[in-house]
Every structure is written in C-alpha cells, then in structure tokens.
Write a protein that holds these residues in place. Sequence first.
Motif, PDB file in Angstrom:
ATOM      1  N   ARG A   1       2.246   1.727  -3.432  1.00  0.00           N
ATOM      2  CA  ARG A   1       1.193   2.219  -4.327  1.00  0.00           C
ATOM      3  C   ARG A   1       0.958   3.708  -4.097  1.00  0.00           C
ATOM      4  O   ARG A   1       0.813   4.486  -5.038  1.00  0.00           O
ATOM      5  N   ALA A   2       0.909   4.074  -2.790  1.00  0.00           N
ATOM      6  CA  ALA A   2       0.652   5.480  -2.472  1.00  0.00           C
ATOM      7  C   ALA A   2       1.711   6.389  -3.099  1.00  0.00           C
ATOM      8  O   ALA A   2       1.405   7.484  -3.572  1.00  0.00           O
TER       9      ALA A   2
ATOM     10  N   PHE B   1      -4.288   4.638 -10.467  1.00  0.00           N
ATOM     11  CA  PHE B   1      -5.219   3.667 -11.054  1.00  0.00           C
ATOM     12  C   PHE B   1      -6.348   4.374 -11.780  1.00  0.00           C
ATOM     13  O   PHE B   1      -6.855   5.401 -11.318  1.00  0.00           O
TER      14      PHE B   1
ATOM     15  N   THR C   1      -8.441  14.477  -4.558  1.00  0.00           N
ATOM     16  CA  THR C   1      -7.373  14.754  -3.581  1.00  0.00           C
ATOM     17  C   THR C   1      -7.134  13.599  -2.613  1.00  0.00           C
ATOM     18  O   THR C   1      -6.139  13.601  -1.885  1.00  0.00           O
ATOM     19  N   LEU C   2      -8.055  12.629  -2.582  1.00  0.00           N
ATOM     20  CA  LEU C   2      -7.947  11.535  -1.598  1.00  0.00           C
ATOM     21  C   LEU C   2      -6.568  10.847  -1.574  1.00  0.00           C
ATOM     22  O   LEU C   2      -5.957  10.750  -0.503  1.00  0.00           O
ATOM     23  N   PRO C   3      -6.027  10.387  -2.732  1.00  0.00           N
ATOM     24  CA  PRO C   3      -4.716   9.717  -2.667  1.00  0.00           C
ATOM     25  C   PRO C   3      -3.604  10.654  -2.172  1.00  0.00           C
ATOM     26  O   PRO C   3      -2.718  10.221  -1.423  1.00  0.00           O
TER      27      PRO C   3
ATOM     28  N   GLY D   1      -0.095  12.258   2.402  1.00  0.00           N
ATOM     29  CA  GLY D   1       0.399  13.383   3.200  1.00  0.00           C
ATOM     30  C   GLY D   1       0.879  14.554   2.362  1.00  0.00           C
ATOM     31  O   GLY D   1       1.655  15.396   2.834  1.00  0.00           O
ATOM     32  N   VAL D   2       0.412  14.668   1.121  1.00  0.00           N
ATOM     33  CA  VAL D   2       0.792  15.801   0.254  1.00  0.00           C
ATOM     34  C   VAL D   2       0.110  17.065   0.769  1.00  0.00           C
ATOM     35  O   VAL D   2      -1.090  17.063   1.026  1.00  0.00           O
TER      36      VAL D   2
ATOM     37  N   GLU E   1     -12.832  16.170  -3.817  1.00  0.00           N
ATOM     38  CA  GLU E   1     -12.378  15.338  -2.679  1.00  0.00           C
ATOM     39  C   GLU E   1     -11.934  13.959  -3.149  1.00  0.00           C
ATOM     40  O   GLU E   1     -10.996  13.380  -2.600  1.00  0.00           O
TER      41      GLU E   1
ATOM     42  N   ALA F   1       0.850  -1.202   0.000  1.00  0.00           N
ATOM     43  CA  ALA F   1       0.000   0.000   0.000  1.00  0.00           C
ATOM     44  C   ALA F   1       0.882   1.246   0.000  1.00  0.00           C
ATOM     45  O   ALA F   1       0.601   2.222  -0.711  1.00  0.00           O
ATOM     46  N   GLY F   2       1.964   1.194   0.784  1.00  0.00           N
ATOM     47  CA  GLY F   2       2.894   2.326   0.850  1.00  0.00           C
ATOM     48  C   GLY F   2       3.523   2.597  -0.504  1.00  0.00           C
ATOM     49  O   GLY F   2       3.667   3.761  -0.922  1.00  0.00           O
TER      50      GLY F   2
ATOM     51  N   GLU G   1      -3.966  13.168  -0.097  1.00  0.00           N
ATOM     52  CA  GLU G   1      -4.127  13.350   1.359  1.00  0.00           C
ATOM     53  C   GLU G   1      -3.623  12.123   2.110  1.00  0.00           C
ATOM     54  O   GLU G   1      -2.982  12.242   3.145  1.00  0.00           O
ATOM     55  N   LEU G   2      -3.918  10.943   1.562  1.00  0.00           N
ATOM     56  CA  LEU G   2      -3.438   9.712   2.212  1.00  0.00           C
ATOM     57  C   LEU G   2      -1.908   9.667   2.220  1.00  0.00           C
ATOM     58  O   LEU G   2      -1.300   9.155   3.164  1.00  0.00           O
TER      59      LEU G   2
ATOM     60  N   ARG H   1      -7.776  11.831 -10.414  1.00  0.00           N
ATOM     61  CA  ARG H   1      -7.387  11.210  -9.152  1.00  0.00           C
ATOM     62  C   ARG H   1      -6.115  10.381  -9.345  1.00  0.00           C
ATOM     63  O   ARG H   1      -5.231  10.357  -8.490  1.00  0.00           O
TER      64      ARG H   1
END
Lengths: 828, 235
Positions: free
Chosen positions: B87-88, B93, B111-113, B118-119, B108, B84-85, B115-116, B158
């Motif tokens: 991928r982030a 995708f 921006t979700l990825p 930490g941008v 939203e 997951a780290g 924010e996950l 996204r």
Amino acid sequence: MWASIAWRLFWRELRRGELWVIAFALFLAVGSVVSLSGITQGVQSALMQRSAQFTAADKVLRSSQPFNMELIAQAEQFNVQSARQMQFDSMLFASDMMQLATIKAVDDAYPLRGTLELKQSDNISVGEQAQLRPGYLYLEARLFDLLKLTVGDSLELGMSNFIVGGVIVNEPDAPLSVFGGAPRVLMHIDDVAATQIVQPGSRIAYRYLFAGENADLAQFEAQVEPQLSVHQRWQKMDRESAIGSALERAERFLLLAGLLGIVLAACAAAVAASRYAQRHTKAVAVIKALGATTAQIRLIYGSHLLLVVLFSLLCGVIAGQLAVSGAQLGIQQYLTDYRAEFSWRPLWLGCLTGLVCATLFAARPMWRLANTAAIEVLKQPETQFVLDKLQLITGALAIWGLMWLFSGELVLSIGLFLLCAVFAALLMVTAATLVKLTKPASAGQSSAGKLALANLRRRLWANSFQLITFSLAIFLALLLYFLRAELIGQWQRQIPQGAPNHFLVNITEQQRSILNDFAQTHQITLDKYYPVVRGRLLSINDEKLQQESSKEDRSEQRVGIGRELNLTWLAALPENNQVTSGSWFSADAQAQVSIESELAQRLDISLGDNLAFSIGGQQLSASVSSIRKVDWNSLQPNFYMILSPDLLAEFPATYITAFYLEAGREQLLNQLARLMPTVTVISVDNIIKQVNGIIDQVTIALSFILVIICFAAGLVLVAQVQATLEQREQELAILRTLGARYAFLRNALVLEFAMLGAMAGVFATVLAEAMLLIVQQRVFNLPFTLHYTLWWLGPLLGVILVTTLGWWQLKRLLRIPGAQLMRRVLQG
Amino acid sequence: MNTPEVHIKAVNVAKSVKVTDGSLTILHDISLTINRGESVAIVGASGSGKSTLLSLLAGLDTPTQGEVFLGQQPLHRLSEDERAGIRAANVGFVFQSFLLLPSLTALENITLPAELAGVKDARSRGLDLLLQVGLSERADFFPAQLSGGEQQRVAIARAFITQPAVLFADEPSANLDAATGQKIEDLLFKLNAEQGTTLVLVTHNNDLADRCQRQYQMQAGRFLDINTQGIADVG
C-alpha cells in the motif's frame, strides 16, 4: 523517518491534552509513592526516634563483660556517638536504715536520646538534660521516704560515701514494666570503682549506648557484628511493653496505608492508558492504511509512552520530594523528631512503581493499539469503553507485585491480593446482575430515571469496572477512617479512664487489713490482691536448665525480677488471660501450673511437661496443665507462671494490688510509705503519659496519610469519568438534537452517578466491614462488632463523592449548545 | 494494438464475517479485472458490499475465499505488514469522512504517507500538491480549522503524494454539498488523469460513476452485470 512523525505527533498530542491524562496518572503513581514512602519512612524514623528516647539511644549493646574501649573507638570512626552504662543491685545505707536499690552508673554523654530530668527540691530544679556530678547520688522519689532522706544528706554505697544530689524526675530508659522492682538510683560511672562493688563474679550489666545517623549506625553495626562475643548482644525493641507494641501497630498501619495508595494510582494509569489507546484506534488505522507497518506504529506510540513515562517519573520524583519536605514542616509541629532525610529508597520505589504501571498497565493498550487492523479505517469508531481481559490480568499481577514490593511480606501480599481479586470478581458479577435487574422496576420511573438506568445498563461491564475503582476508593477512605478510630480506640481501651495508675508491691498478709482501712479512709478503690511467691524454674522434665537459656530477654528487661520469677496461685483465670491449650485448673487440681504462651514457646515447654521450682530453698514440681496468652498491654499484674492453689498456699507470700489515684492527691503516697515502709509503690502515670503522647502524634501522622490517599482516590475517580467523555458527548449531542431539555439531561446525569455512587458505597461498606473484622480479630484480638456508622456513611459518601465528581466534569458538556456539540462529535 | 496490462485482479472472491449466530457472507464469488490506468466505479446501494470489495482490492483486508492480485502481488496470501508495504508503495486512498489526523496540520497530513515510505522530498511534494488543490495558504491549518471541502482536498493531496499506481476512493463526495462535491470530483479526476493512476471508485452516485470508464453494479454482495463503457472524457 518514524522519529520525526512520532515527535511531531507527540507535541501535538500534548497540546491536545490527551497525553496529559496518562502522564498525570503515572505522575500520580510515582509522586504518591515517593511522598507516601518518604513521609512514612520519616514518620517511622521519628517514631523510632521517640522510642529511642525510651532506650536513651538508637542502639543498645548489652554485655556481661567489662567495657571494651575498642568498640567505643570504632563508633567514633563511624561518626556514631556512644555512652557507657553499668547497672547492678546493691544496698544503700543512710544512718541506721538500709534499702536494696537498683544502681545505674552513667557517663557524661548519657542520655544520647531523650532527656534526663532531675530535681533538687520542690523549688530548685537541676533542669532538663541534667548531667550527673561525681560524688552525688540521685534517687527515685520513694527512696527519700524509705530512707528518710533529704537532698544534701549523706549516703553510703559499697565502700564510698555520697551526697544525695536530687530526685529523679524523668529517667529516659527506666524500665517500662509496671513492676520496676527495686527503687532506682543514678550515679556517675567514675565513682563505681571506689565503691568496690564490682568484683569478680559480681552481676553487673554493662550497656553501650549508641546514637547517630541511620546509615552510620548500620555501617557500624555491620563492622562490629563479627567482633561480638557470646556475652555481647544487641538489645531488641521491647515488643512486650505498651510502647513497643504501639509502635509495631503504627508501623503496620503506615505500611498498609502506603500499600493501598499504590492500587489507586495503578488503576488511574490503566484507565488513562486504555482511554488513550481507544481514542487513537482510528488514527492508527488511517496511518496503517497509508502504508505504515505494525513495527512503525509501535515505534511511534512506544516513543510517546517512553517520553510520557520519563516525564512522569521526573515530575513525580520532584513533586514527591517536595511533598516530603513540605510535610516536614507540618509534621514537625507534632512529631518533633521528624526530619525529611534524603533516602534513595522512596525514589527507586517510586520509579519502579511508575515503570511497573507503565509496562503492565499502559504498555498493553499501546501494544494493542499497534495491532489495530487497517480495515478499521472503514468501520465505525468504538466509543464504548472496552475492558481488555489481558490488561486486567497483567494489571492484577502488577498490583500484586507492588503489594509484595511494598509490604515485603509474600503471605500478606497474596492474602490481600486474593481478597481484592475475589471482591472485584464478586463486584463485577453483582453489579452487572443488579443493573440488569433494574429493567422491570424502571417502567414506572420518571423518564430521567429511565435514561439514567438505560445509561447504566448500556455501559454494563464498563460501569462494573468503574464500580470496582469507585468502591476501592471509598473503601480505602472508610477503612483508613475506621481503622484509625479502631487503633485509637484500642489504645484508649488499653488505658481506660480510671485504670489503676499505682501499684503496691510487697504487701504482707498483716498489712492487707491496714491497707484496706487506709483505702477506705481515703476513698480509694483497691484492685484485687494477687499473692506472689518468688521462685526459680530449675528444670523441665528433669532436664536442668542452664543459666544462659533460662535467662531470657524479658526477665532481664524487668529489672529487679532477675533470675527469679514472680509466681502466683489463683483459682480463677485472670482477666486479659486466655487459655490457648489445655484447660484451666479444676477445683481439685493437684500440682499443676499454667504457663504464658511465649515463654512456653521459648523454653519449648508443652502440656504435660513437669516443671521443678525452687522456692525459699524448697523444691516442688508441677505439671503443665494449660498454656495462656497474656495481654501484656493491659497494665494489670501479669504472671508467666500461675500455679494451682494447693502448691503454694502454704508458702509465705506477699501481695500485689493496684489503685487509681487522681492527680493532686500524690501526698497520700507519702503517707502510705510511712504507714508501710516495706511496701513498694510504683507509679505508672509517667508510662501512661508517654503512651498517650505517642498516640496523639501517631494519630496526626495517620490523618496526614489519610488525606493524601483520599486525594489520590479523588483523582482516580476523575480519570474514570474522563474515560467515558467521548461516548457521553456523542449521546448528549443526539439527545440535544432530538430536543431533550437541560433539566432532563441534568437529572438523568445526576441520577446515573447517584445510583453508581450508592452501589459503590454499599460495596465499599461491605468490604470495609470485612476488612475490619479481620483486623479486629487478627491484629487487635478483639471480638467482632458491627460498625453501624459505616453502613450509612459508606453509601452516603459514595453518592456525594461520585455525583459531585461526575457532575463537576460533565456539567460543561450540558452547557455546550446542541449544534456545537454535534459538530464536535462529527469532527471526531 | 497493445494488450492492456491487468493491474488489479479478483478471482472468485468471497468474504464472510462472524456474527453472534454464525457467519454472514457479505461478498459472493466476485471476479473482476482492472487494467492499468483505467478508472472503474463500483456502484451499489448502502450495504451492497462495495466498500468491502474496495477493502479487499486495496489490501486493507483479505478475502475468506478466492484470490486478489495487485500487479503481480497476491494480496490474499500476504500478511498485514506485507500488504502495508505494498500500500505504501502503490496505493492512495480518499475516504468519505476524509480521515485526516486531527493533531497534524494540512501539510503534515499530506506528507505523512511519503514520510512513512521514506520519501526524501516529502515536504516540497506536499507544498506542490497543496498548491495544486488550491490550499497553499492553509498549509499550517489543523483539520478542525478547515471546511469539509478543504479537508477532502487535503485528503486528495495526501492520496497522490506517493504518486500511487492505484487510487481507491470511497464515496469521496458523499459528505459534501453538491457544489463542493462537484469540485472535489473534478480535482480527483484531474489529478488521476495527470498522473495516469488506476482509479477504483466506490459510490452510490450514478453521475460520479458515469465519469469512470467502466462500472460494476453491486447488489447483495454480487455483481449485477458488467458495463464496459468507452473511455469517458475526463478533461
């Protein structure tokens, strides 16, 4: 960063309405616990208040030593009211007549609970809450006949002269036993000294009466406890009397009602949480695919649960408290003593229940949700309601934990839980088998019927789980309804129509024929005659009894029996008696005695023990041949000791009998008293009236709790149907697209729920009948009888309830146009 | 001439799944290498295993056998959270069914990825991307209020917000009509070219596949042959 995502998602989810379902389930759990616990506590407290009226106080401290004014002073410090009371037997003298009476001397504060009613004559009433005036004696009605007195006459007691002040109409703490003993007299406590009756060695019973708020009383009791001497002890609730026993049953029933309500709420929380988690699986997979870790998901969805739990706890507590206050208005009409006292207990019980439901029911699906694999993003979403086995286990444990918490009884909670668990397992297997077996039979049915059956079969295990909750809800409603009927029936049987309401005590052999003639003349049906010889139990197996140990509670409470027991001899076992060990006297029984089971237990007497009695100065002994269980509620003459006829037949005996006298014929009692002045007439009308009053009020209280539980059950059913909404939406969209007509879909839907309801109804009926069997045998000691009404009412209730609720929730789905429905499904 | 840097590498990869009566092998002995900045199409009929291969290359799943590397990271050895780290930080995708979160707005969702991950300037990046995909006026719309094409454009925005090194697209235009699909494909290739992203595209659409530099043809879990075309004109 996760916090802002969590917060944003939380508000949007709230707006979408999904979180409300889980919040509502927890709210329901908390709210119902707070309200049920609060109201139950209030009703119990009101019932205790009622019972306090029969002891004229909330607490009674008994002593054989003169009053310790220090105790009274301490009570004042704790805001506890107090009153003093002395009781002794003495002779009353009026002109040339005399009579033994039980004298009760009370102070101005008496009674602290209940009302003292006195009457000066038929026309002049002293009124309720009457106070006794010094210099006057107030007599029980029969004393006026026995001593040929009228109000205002003079009367001697000890060394003092008194004036007859009036008739006692209602004495709140008069003995409840039918054998009240000697006639009762009330006097002011300030007059006792002048009578000079109290001498060293006199048998005087001193009683301190206390009343106040529960918390104050508890503190006071804790303070006083270490100071009490061996001569002082708190009077326990009279479990032996009809009222004491009725109250005990009411307590158990209210507890049971509260306990079962929690199970419903817990089920609602579990279903709602599972549904929420299932609906969010895809979203979590997406977020994970985008790079979120399991820990981040856990924080996001964990915070949702936390916010929901906090919100639900707050709302549940507030709503519960409002319900308690609202209920106060309704209940007060019936239970005048009911008051919604603020108590922390319902609040922490409610919060604890909410937390247990949240952690053991709702947290598990959330935990699983966070474990969703990112690969799920490429898979088809699961619309089937999936039963999580671990959640089932944690949920079951939570239910048991709550049962324990609520009942406070480990054994009861384990028993109840195991019964429910066995039922659930049986239900799952039976339901699954039944649904599976429907395939061959369905061939000839209409296509709507086929679709309904196919739906039932396809959601086999999910339906089985729903069946359990549906069945549980119907079972609770049936159980409460029938248990209430059982309870009332039991009380009514206890006081059957035409049951003897007057007892005649102290009848001599010669008076029996006079009494028989009198009864015949006035068309009164006399009960059988019970011979009575008074005697003392001296020793058990030659071990002499000490005064204190032989003076057990019950005989003290039966004023007039004192240290002596009423002994009888009977060839046949009386009704309402059941031999629990040994055997009843044979025809040639010699020197045997049958003893009441509780007394046997208290005095540690077992079969074969040799008991020595002193009767009229003569000693005799008998061996214990049987131990009996006695129904003390029967309002029939009951005896601790029954001796074999060979022992007592030669002793001069008096007799007891009873009869029923209709209202308005009381003047016959005066005629009887004049005809046989030495015979004591005891009226139980007042006791019956009091018991009936309590039954009425308890019935109303139970109905109120039944309504709350049924309401909770209905809401659980709604949550259950909601859990299958997405899947149904999808199916309907496909069927509508394929051209299924409205009537077809409606019939299929109604049939599906009707079948589910019928099955749930049958299961609920079986369980309710089984539970009633246990209650009848264990609680009421009654032989088991089938409840025929239950067998049609249960299934009918199931069909109506489940079909109505199912239809109510799904009818709007049927009305959505096919294209719109399909778009909704495709958009997820 | 510089040797191209290998970005994605699969060595003898196989994937089996458990079924009621044993196990079913979906992928058999797959090996491939994809260079940095390259665009590669995995083509095949439904059920040929192309989406399964994509899930392994993207680290959504792990192979039953073989090795998968994304850059220097051995995905086959990493846990779900470690993947997951990665991928982030590296992966974007685009899915066939868009997979936007229904309770978040278009902005939203974009921006979700970020924010996950930490941008800090997630919002301004999101707004910029919305502008690029032509939806700046739809920032506060929820997915249900957007058309299919608009939803996929949000999904593409996204995918690019974290400026991923590699973009995986699973049938990005399959759920759209031909005209809209064409526009989406153009947008995808445009952003890909601008950001120099490695593109791995799964499709059964040969026209779309032809726009990629290379194609892998799949059938019954195996590569048929490897077609190494010249660099297509993606302008």
